[in-house]
Design an enzyme around this catalytic site. Sequence first.
Site, PDB file in Angstrom:
ATOM      1  N   LYS A  83     103.782 -73.831   7.965  1.00 19.92           N
ATOM      2  CA  LYS A  83     102.989 -72.547   8.385  1.00 19.92           C
ATOM      3  C   LYS A  83     103.012 -71.649   7.204  1.00 19.92           C
ATOM      4  O   LYS A  83     104.384 -71.180   7.181  1.00 19.92           O
ATOM      5  CB  LYS A  83     102.961 -71.821   9.765  1.00 19.92           C
ATOM      6  CG  LYS A  83     102.544 -72.971  10.670  1.00 19.92           C
ATOM      7  CD  LYS A  83     101.063 -72.940  10.822  1.00 19.92           C
ATOM      8  CE  LYS A  83     100.612 -73.903  12.157  1.00 19.92           C
ATOM      9  NZ  LYS A  83      99.162 -74.054  12.480  1.00 19.92           N
ATOM     10  N   ASP A 131      99.635 -75.280   6.071  1.00 23.16           N
ATOM     11  CA  ASP A 131      98.651 -74.787   6.688  1.00 23.16           C
ATOM     12  C   ASP A 131      98.597 -73.076   6.466  1.00 23.16           C
ATOM     13  O   ASP A 131      99.580 -72.569   6.908  1.00 23.16           O
ATOM     14  CB  ASP A 131      98.644 -74.987   8.315  1.00 23.16           C
ATOM     15  CG  ASP A 131      97.363 -74.569   9.085  1.00 23.16           C
ATOM     16  OD1 ASP A 131      96.608 -73.828   8.503  1.00 23.16           O
ATOM     17  OD2 ASP A 131      97.380 -74.821  10.453  1.00 23.16           O
ATOM     18  N   GLU A 190      95.648 -77.071   4.487  1.00 28.12           N
ATOM     19  CA  GLU A 190      94.803 -76.923   5.759  1.00 28.12           C
ATOM     20  C   GLU A 190      94.168 -75.442   5.813  1.00 28.12           C
ATOM     21  O   GLU A 190      95.157 -74.649   5.617  1.00 28.12           O
ATOM     22  CB  GLU A 190      95.751 -77.219   7.119  1.00 28.12           C
ATOM     23  CG  GLU A 190      94.641 -77.061   8.283  1.00 28.12           C
ATOM     24  CD  GLU A 190      95.367 -77.600   9.476  1.00 28.12           C
ATOM     25  OE1 GLU A 190      95.000 -77.227  10.668  1.00 28.12           O
ATOM     26  OE2 GLU A 190      96.318 -78.573   9.171  1.00 28.12           O
ATOM     27  N   ASP A 234      89.944 -76.504   9.328  1.00 28.92           N
ATOM     28  CA  ASP A 234      90.432 -76.024  10.517  1.00 28.92           C
ATOM     29  C   ASP A 234      89.350 -75.092  11.357  1.00 28.92           C
ATOM     30  O   ASP A 234      88.424 -75.491  11.902  1.00 28.92           O
ATOM     31  CB  ASP A 234      91.701 -75.822  10.618  1.00 28.92           C
ATOM     32  CG  ASP A 234      92.359 -75.714  12.257  1.00 28.92           C
ATOM     33  OD1 ASP A 234      91.644 -75.835  13.134  1.00 28.92           O
ATOM     34  OD2 ASP A 234      93.501 -75.277  12.501  1.00 28.92           O
ATOM     35  N   LYS A 262      90.145 -79.996  16.743  1.00 30.55           N
ATOM     36  CA  LYS A 262      90.825 -79.467  17.962  1.00 30.55           C
ATOM     37  C   LYS A 262      90.007 -79.714  19.340  1.00 30.55           C
ATOM     38  O   LYS A 262      89.011 -79.159  19.278  1.00 30.55           O
ATOM     39  CB  LYS A 262      91.167 -77.958  17.681  1.00 30.55           C
ATOM     40  CG  LYS A 262      91.981 -77.547  16.731  1.00 30.55           C
ATOM     41  CD  LYS A 262      93.687 -78.207  16.446  1.00 30.55           C
ATOM     42  CE  LYS A 262      94.299 -77.763  15.468  1.00 30.55           C
ATOM     43  NZ  LYS A 262      94.310 -76.186  15.223  1.00 30.55           N
TER      44      LYS A 262
END
Length: 337
Positions: free
Chosen positions: A153, A177, A203, A228, A250
Amino acid sequence: MKLELKKYVLELKHTFTISRESHDTQDTLIACLSLEGHTGYGESTSNPYYRITFESMQAEIEGIRKEIESFDFKDPEGFYEFLKSHNLSNFSICALDLAAHDLYGKLKAKPLYELWGTDNSQYPVTNFTIGLDSVDKMIEKMEEQPWPIYKIKLGTDNDLEIVKKLRAHTDANFRVDANCAWAALQAIQNCKELKELGVEFIEQPLHAEDWSGMAKLKKEAVLPLIADESCIVEEDVERCAGYFDGINIKLTKCGGLTPALRMIKKAKELDLKVMVGCMTESTVGISAIAQLLPQLDYVDMDGALLLKNDIAEGVEIQENAKVIFPEENGSGVKLMK
């Protein structure tokens, strides 16, 4: 059909931080649907970014409890359309849709992947997520959980320096991400350097609605780009095809397995790579994701691995990243408490 709703507060092993928020616990709603001596379990976690709380989901579902319990359940698809007609949030629909699929598989005495005609002998390896933290703490998390693929992240002023320092400690594959934190020109430059550092893909580099920035980035990026926050529901898949190389589905955001299956099919028609990600769910939600594994290119189903204590049994991810599918049918879920 009997409905039961349960609230759990999932405690994380470490504070989990992304570019816009941090948390030490995760509220989650478990929906239980029972019929003919079988119970199916589904899950949706709360999410401040989408203004979803346990209480908001509970209120929505309780508002149609009588209709749910009197519904003539035949299959998950029909139940999903019934839920959509009552204008529930996708998070609430997800918990019920996952429970319906788990119940259906148990009623049919088969795991879901088998009902869908897929073979689970081959599947992508899940990444393990390293949330934003001090570099020393991020390295400590990697050492605590050795893994073949890490999702890092990012979204700070020193993202490249973070990845360089992490790379010095492992040969594992990296995915990055940014959670909407970068601007287009910044992302173009970051991609160049991150590729040299062994990053597989990026991402959601830009804000979800920055389509002009994504158009520029798509032309110049030297790494694959995975949507995403820009790909939430079925209708988003086709739009993403011109701006991304793949999508991250998701279940909580799209409304469960029923729409996810359609999104996977559409993405493949558009030659997009397909990933399914998690939202720090327990083994209830992770076991549902695992049923999709044979259909995926990438997967992020490490949610239960991030918890101090799980609440369910089901699909198990071992230390070597091998997935053990349970003997139980449906999604294979049993609540432990």
